[in-house]
Design a protein around this motif. Sequence first.
Motif, PDB file in Angstrom:
ATOM      1  N   ALA A  97       0.810  -1.223   0.000  1.00  0.00           N
ATOM      2  CA  ALA A  97       0.000   0.000   0.000  1.00  0.00           C
ATOM      3  C   ALA A  97       0.842   1.272   0.000  1.00  0.00           C
ATOM      4  O   ALA A  97       0.476   2.251  -0.653  1.00  0.00           O
ATOM      5  N   GLY A  98       1.986   1.267   0.721  1.00  0.00           N
ATOM      6  CA  GLY A  98       2.707   2.525   0.849  1.00  0.00           C
ATOM      7  C   GLY A  98       4.217   2.460   0.865  1.00  0.00           C
ATOM      8  O   GLY A  98       4.864   3.467   1.144  1.00  0.00           O
ATOM      9  N   GLY A  99       4.793   1.277   0.625  1.00  0.00           N
ATOM     10  CA  GLY A  99       6.240   1.170   0.580  1.00  0.00           C
ATOM     11  C   GLY A  99       6.863   1.000   1.955  1.00  0.00           C
ATOM     12  O   GLY A  99       6.183   0.985   2.982  1.00  0.00           O
ATOM     13  N   TYR A 100       8.177   0.884   1.955  1.00  0.00           N
ATOM     14  CA  TYR A 100       8.937   0.629   3.171  1.00  0.00           C
ATOM     15  C   TYR A 100       8.765   1.748   4.205  1.00  0.00           C
ATOM     16  O   TYR A 100       8.575   1.494   5.387  1.00  0.00           O
ATOM     17  N   ASN A 101       8.858   2.969   3.753  1.00  0.00           N
ATOM     18  CA  ASN A 101       8.764   4.100   4.681  1.00  0.00           C
ATOM     19  C   ASN A 101       7.330   4.544   4.936  1.00  0.00           C
ATOM     20  O   ASN A 101       7.106   5.495   5.670  1.00  0.00           O
ATOM     21  N   GLY A 102       6.375   3.842   4.367  1.00  0.00           N
ATOM     22  CA  GLY A 102       4.974   4.221   4.502  1.00  0.00           C
ATOM     23  C   GLY A 102       4.254   3.557   5.664  1.00  0.00           C
ATOM     24  O   GLY A 102       3.033   3.669   5.777  1.00  0.00           O
ATOM     25  N   PHE A 103       4.982   2.860   6.544  1.00  0.00           N
ATOM     26  CA  PHE A 103       4.332   2.236   7.694  1.00  0.00           C
ATOM     27  C   PHE A 103       5.281   2.205   8.878  1.00  0.00           C
ATOM     28  O   PHE A 103       6.491   2.353   8.730  1.00  0.00           O
ATOM     29  N   SER A 104       4.695   2.004  10.034  1.00  0.00           N
ATOM     30  CA  SER A 104       5.472   1.899  11.272  1.00  0.00           C
ATOM     31  C   SER A 104       4.913   0.750  12.105  1.00  0.00           C
ATOM     32  O   SER A 104       3.877   0.171  11.775  1.00  0.00           O
ATOM     33  N   TYR A 105       5.605   0.453  13.189  1.00  0.00           N
ATOM     34  CA  TYR A 105       5.105  -0.579  14.100  1.00  0.00           C
ATOM     35  C   TYR A 105       3.753  -0.170  14.687  1.00  0.00           C
ATOM     36  O   TYR A 105       2.937  -1.017  15.034  1.00  0.00           O
ATOM     37  N   ALA A 106       3.502   1.128  14.814  1.00  0.00           N
ATOM     38  CA  ALA A 106       2.201   1.596  15.308  1.00  0.00           C
ATOM     39  C   ALA A 106       1.088   1.169  14.355  1.00  0.00           C
ATOM     40  O   ALA A 106      -0.004   0.765  14.793  1.00  0.00           O
ATOM     41  N   ASP A 107       1.343   1.239  13.051  1.00  0.00           N
ATOM     42  CA  ASP A 107       0.346   0.807  12.062  1.00  0.00           C
ATOM     43  C   ASP A 107       0.058  -0.684  12.192  1.00  0.00           C
ATOM     44  O   ASP A 107      -1.091  -1.115  12.122  1.00  0.00           O
ATOM     45  N   ILE A 108       1.119  -1.466  12.371  1.00  0.00           N
ATOM     46  CA  ILE A 108       0.952  -2.915  12.525  1.00  0.00           C
ATOM     47  C   ILE A 108       0.205  -3.207  13.821  1.00  0.00           C
ATOM     48  O   ILE A 108      -0.710  -4.031  13.857  1.00  0.00           O
ATOM     49  N   SER A 109       0.586  -2.524  14.888  1.00  0.00           N
ATOM     50  CA  SER A 109      -0.046  -2.701  16.187  1.00  0.00           C
ATOM     51  C   SER A 109      -1.555  -2.488  16.089  1.00  0.00           C
ATOM     52  O   SER A 109      -2.344  -3.290  16.581  1.00  0.00           O
ATOM     53  N   GLU A 110      -1.931  -1.422  15.418  1.00  0.00           N
ATOM     54  CA  GLU A 110      -3.352  -1.104  15.261  1.00  0.00           C
ATOM     55  C   GLU A 110      -4.064  -2.145  14.398  1.00  0.00           C
ATOM     56  O   GLU A 110      -5.151  -2.620  14.748  1.00  0.00           O
ATOM     57  N   ALA A 111      -3.457  -2.532  13.298  1.00  0.00           N
ATOM     58  CA  ALA A 111      -4.101  -3.473  12.374  1.00  0.00           C
ATOM     59  C   ALA A 111      -4.220  -4.881  12.950  1.00  0.00           C
ATOM     60  O   ALA A 111      -5.228  -5.559  12.756  1.00  0.00           O
ATOM     61  N   VAL A 112      -3.182  -5.330  13.647  1.00  0.00           N
ATOM     62  CA  VAL A 112      -3.171  -6.697  14.173  1.00  0.00           C
ATOM     63  C   VAL A 112      -3.829  -6.766  15.550  1.00  0.00           C
ATOM     64  O   VAL A 112      -4.287  -7.822  15.974  1.00  0.00           O
ATOM     65  N   GLY A 113      -3.871  -5.631  16.248  1.00  0.00           N
ATOM     66  CA  GLY A 113      -4.485  -5.613  17.573  1.00  0.00           C
ATOM     67  C   GLY A 113      -3.563  -6.116  18.668  1.00  0.00           C
ATOM     68  O   GLY A 113      -3.999  -6.787  19.607  1.00  0.00           O
TER      69      GLY A 113
END
Length: 193
Positions: free
Chosen positions: A21-37
Amino acid sequence: MANLRNTSDEILRCTRSLIVAGGYNGFSYADISEAVGIRKASIHHHFPSKVDLVRTLVAGYREDTEAALAQLAHQQPVDQLRAYAEYWAACIGDGTMPFCVCALLATEMPLLPPEIVLEVRAHFRVLSAWLTSVMERGAKQGSLTLSGTARSEAETFIATAHGAMLSARAYGDPTLFATITFPLIERLAAVRQ
Protein backbone atom coordinates in the motif's frame (compact mmCIF):
# COMPACT_ATOMS: atom_id res chain seq x y z
CA MET A 1 4.48 -22.01 20.39
CA ALA A 2 1.56 -22.06 17.93
CA ASN A 3 0.35 -18.68 19.19
CA LEU A 4 3.80 -17.15 18.71
CA ARG A 5 3.92 -18.51 15.16
CA ASN A 6 0.40 -17.28 14.38
CA THR A 7 1.21 -13.83 15.75
CA SER A 8 4.45 -13.70 13.78
CA ASP A 9 2.63 -14.78 10.61
CA GLU A 10 -0.09 -12.18 11.17
CA ILE A 11 2.54 -9.47 11.64
CA LEU A 12 4.22 -10.55 8.37
CA ARG A 13 0.90 -10.62 6.48
CA CYS A 14 0.07 -7.15 7.75
CA THR A 15 3.55 -5.87 6.86
CA ARG A 16 3.21 -7.19 3.31
CA SER A 17 -0.10 -5.37 2.89
CA LEU A 18 1.34 -2.17 4.31
CA ILE A 19 4.38 -2.31 2.03
CA VAL A 20 2.21 -2.92 -1.03
CA ALA A 21 0.00 0.00 0.00
CA GLY A 22 2.71 2.52 0.85
CA GLY A 23 6.24 1.17 0.58
CA TYR A 24 8.94 0.63 3.17
CA ASN A 25 8.76 4.10 4.68
CA GLY A 26 4.97 4.22 4.50
CA PHE A 27 4.33 2.24 7.69
CA SER A 28 5.47 1.90 11.27
CA TYR A 29 5.10 -0.58 14.10
CA ALA A 30 2.20 1.60 15.31
CA ASP A 31 0.35 0.81 12.06
CA ILE A 32 0.95 -2.91 12.52
CA SER A 33 -0.05 -2.70 16.19
CA GLU A 34 -3.35 -1.10 15.26
CA ALA A 35 -4.10 -3.47 12.37
CA VAL A 36 -3.17 -6.70 14.17
CA GLY A 37 -4.49 -5.61 17.57
CA ILE A 38 -1.30 -6.16 19.56
CA ARG A 39 1.08 -3.88 21.41
CA LYS A 40 4.20 -2.53 19.71
CA ALA A 41 6.28 -4.35 22.33
CA SER A 42 4.83 -7.63 21.05
CA ILE A 43 5.94 -6.81 17.53
CA HIS A 44 9.44 -5.99 18.83
CA HIS A 45 9.45 -9.36 20.61
CA HIS A 46 9.02 -11.11 17.25
CA PHE A 47 10.99 -8.65 15.14
CA PRO A 48 13.37 -6.41 17.14
CA SER A 49 13.63 -3.85 14.32
CA LYS A 50 11.87 -2.85 11.14
CA VAL A 51 14.90 -4.12 9.21
CA ASP A 52 14.52 -7.55 10.85
CA LEU A 53 10.81 -7.56 10.05
CA VAL A 54 11.13 -6.61 6.38
CA ARG A 55 14.19 -8.80 5.84
CA THR A 56 12.23 -11.77 7.24
CA LEU A 57 9.25 -10.88 5.06
CA VAL A 58 11.31 -10.68 1.86
CA ALA A 59 13.24 -13.87 2.62
CA GLY A 60 9.97 -15.73 3.20
CA TYR A 61 8.46 -14.17 0.08
CA ARG A 62 11.43 -15.42 -1.95
CA GLU A 63 11.14 -18.91 -0.46
CA ASP A 64 7.42 -18.99 -1.29
CA THR A 65 8.19 -17.84 -4.82
CA GLU A 66 10.84 -20.56 -5.26
CA ALA A 67 8.39 -23.21 -4.04
CA ALA A 68 5.64 -21.98 -6.37
CA LEU A 69 8.00 -21.86 -9.36
CA ALA A 70 9.24 -25.38 -8.58
CA GLN A 71 5.65 -26.62 -8.82
CA LEU A 72 5.56 -25.39 -12.43
CA ALA A 73 8.60 -27.46 -13.44
CA HIS A 74 6.52 -30.28 -14.98
CA GLN A 75 4.80 -27.88 -17.38
CA GLN A 76 5.96 -26.89 -20.83
CA PRO A 77 7.90 -23.58 -20.96
CA VAL A 78 5.11 -21.54 -22.54
CA ASP A 79 2.66 -22.94 -20.00
CA GLN A 80 5.03 -21.93 -17.19
CA LEU A 81 5.09 -18.36 -18.51
CA ARG A 82 1.30 -18.37 -18.81
CA ALA A 83 0.88 -19.76 -15.28
CA TYR A 84 3.14 -17.03 -13.89
CA ALA A 85 1.24 -14.29 -15.73
CA GLU A 86 -2.16 -15.79 -14.85
CA TYR A 87 -1.19 -15.94 -11.18
CA TRP A 88 -0.40 -12.23 -11.13
CA ALA A 89 -3.43 -11.34 -13.25
CA ALA A 90 -5.63 -13.09 -10.68
CA CYS A 91 -3.87 -11.46 -7.69
CA ILE A 92 -4.14 -8.03 -9.25
CA GLY A 93 -7.71 -8.64 -10.39
CA ASP A 94 -9.05 -9.74 -7.01
CA GLY A 95 -6.82 -7.42 -5.00
CA THR A 96 -5.17 -10.20 -2.94
CA MET A 97 -1.72 -8.95 -3.93
CA PRO A 98 -1.92 -6.07 -6.38
CA PHE A 99 1.86 -5.67 -6.64
CA CYS A 100 4.98 -7.78 -6.15
CA VAL A 101 6.49 -6.82 -2.78
CA CYS A 102 10.03 -7.07 -4.15
CA ALA A 103 9.24 -5.02 -7.24
CA LEU A 104 7.81 -2.32 -5.04
CA LEU A 105 10.80 -2.42 -2.70
CA ALA A 106 13.13 -2.29 -5.71
CA THR A 107 11.69 1.14 -6.52
CA GLU A 108 12.93 2.27 -3.11
CA MET A 109 16.41 0.68 -3.27
CA PRO A 110 18.41 3.90 -2.71
CA LEU A 111 16.52 4.45 0.56
CA LEU A 112 16.48 0.88 1.89
CA PRO A 113 18.81 -0.55 4.52
CA PRO A 114 21.54 -2.73 2.95
CA GLU A 115 20.19 -5.92 4.56
CA ILE A 116 16.89 -5.50 2.77
CA VAL A 117 18.56 -4.56 -0.52
CA LEU A 118 20.42 -7.89 -0.41
CA GLU A 119 17.17 -9.81 0.10
CA VAL A 120 15.38 -7.96 -2.70
CA ARG A 121 18.27 -8.61 -5.09
CA ALA A 122 18.25 -12.28 -4.09
CA HIS A 123 14.56 -12.45 -5.04
CA PHE A 124 15.25 -10.94 -8.45
CA ARG A 125 18.14 -13.37 -9.01
CA VAL A 126 15.84 -16.32 -8.24
CA LEU A 127 13.18 -15.03 -10.61
CA SER A 128 15.73 -14.28 -13.34
CA ALA A 129 17.39 -17.70 -13.02
CA TRP A 130 14.02 -19.45 -13.25
CA LEU A 131 12.89 -17.45 -16.26
CA THR A 132 16.26 -17.89 -17.97
CA SER A 133 15.96 -21.66 -17.58
CA VAL A 134 12.39 -21.57 -18.91
CA MET A 135 13.53 -19.55 -21.93
CA GLU A 136 16.50 -21.87 -22.55
CA ARG A 137 14.34 -24.97 -22.38
CA GLY A 138 11.68 -23.44 -24.61
CA ALA A 139 14.25 -22.37 -27.20
CA LYS A 140 15.89 -25.80 -27.15
CA GLN A 141 12.51 -27.53 -27.64
CA GLY A 142 11.47 -25.04 -30.30
CA SER A 143 8.39 -24.00 -28.32
CA LEU A 144 9.69 -20.47 -27.67
CA THR A 145 11.26 -18.14 -30.20
CA LEU A 146 13.74 -15.79 -28.59
CA SER A 147 14.88 -12.51 -30.09
CA GLY A 148 17.98 -12.36 -27.90
CA THR A 149 19.67 -14.52 -25.32
CA ALA A 150 17.61 -16.50 -22.83
CA ARG A 151 18.84 -14.17 -20.09
CA SER A 152 17.86 -11.00 -21.97
CA GLU A 153 14.42 -12.45 -22.72
CA ALA A 154 14.04 -13.36 -19.04
CA GLU A 155 14.93 -9.83 -17.97
CA THR A 156 12.54 -8.41 -20.57
CA PHE A 157 9.80 -10.64 -19.21
CA ILE A 158 10.49 -9.52 -15.63
CA ALA A 159 10.50 -5.85 -16.64
CA THR A 160 7.31 -6.27 -18.64
CA ALA A 161 5.48 -8.06 -15.82
CA HIS A 162 6.50 -5.52 -13.20
CA GLY A 163 5.80 -2.62 -15.55
CA ALA A 164 2.37 -4.10 -16.22
CA MET A 165 1.72 -4.19 -12.47
CA LEU A 166 2.64 -0.54 -12.30
CA SER A 167 0.40 0.36 -15.25
CA ALA A 168 -2.52 -1.54 -13.75
CA ARG A 169 -2.04 0.39 -10.52
CA ALA A 170 -1.49 3.76 -12.21
CA TYR A 171 -4.63 3.48 -14.34
CA GLY A 172 -6.70 1.73 -11.68
CA ASP A 173 -7.39 -1.02 -14.21
CA PRO A 174 -6.42 -4.55 -13.14
CA THR A 175 -7.07 -5.88 -16.67
CA LEU A 176 -4.08 -3.92 -18.01
CA PHE A 177 -1.71 -6.51 -16.54
CA ALA A 178 -3.03 -9.25 -18.84
CA THR A 179 -3.37 -6.81 -21.74
CA ILE A 180 0.36 -6.10 -21.51
CA THR A 181 1.85 -9.47 -20.51
CA PHE A 182 -0.17 -12.02 -22.46
CA PRO A 183 0.80 -10.68 -25.92
CA LEU A 184 4.49 -10.94 -24.91
CA ILE A 185 3.97 -14.63 -24.10
CA GLU A 186 2.19 -15.19 -27.39
CA ARG A 187 5.04 -13.51 -29.28
CA LEU A 188 7.54 -15.77 -27.52
CA ALA A 189 5.38 -18.80 -28.27
CA ALA A 190 5.02 -17.96 -31.96
CA VAL A 191 7.14 -20.29 -34.05
CA ARG A 192 8.71 -18.25 -36.82
CA GLN A 193 9.42 -19.84 -40.17
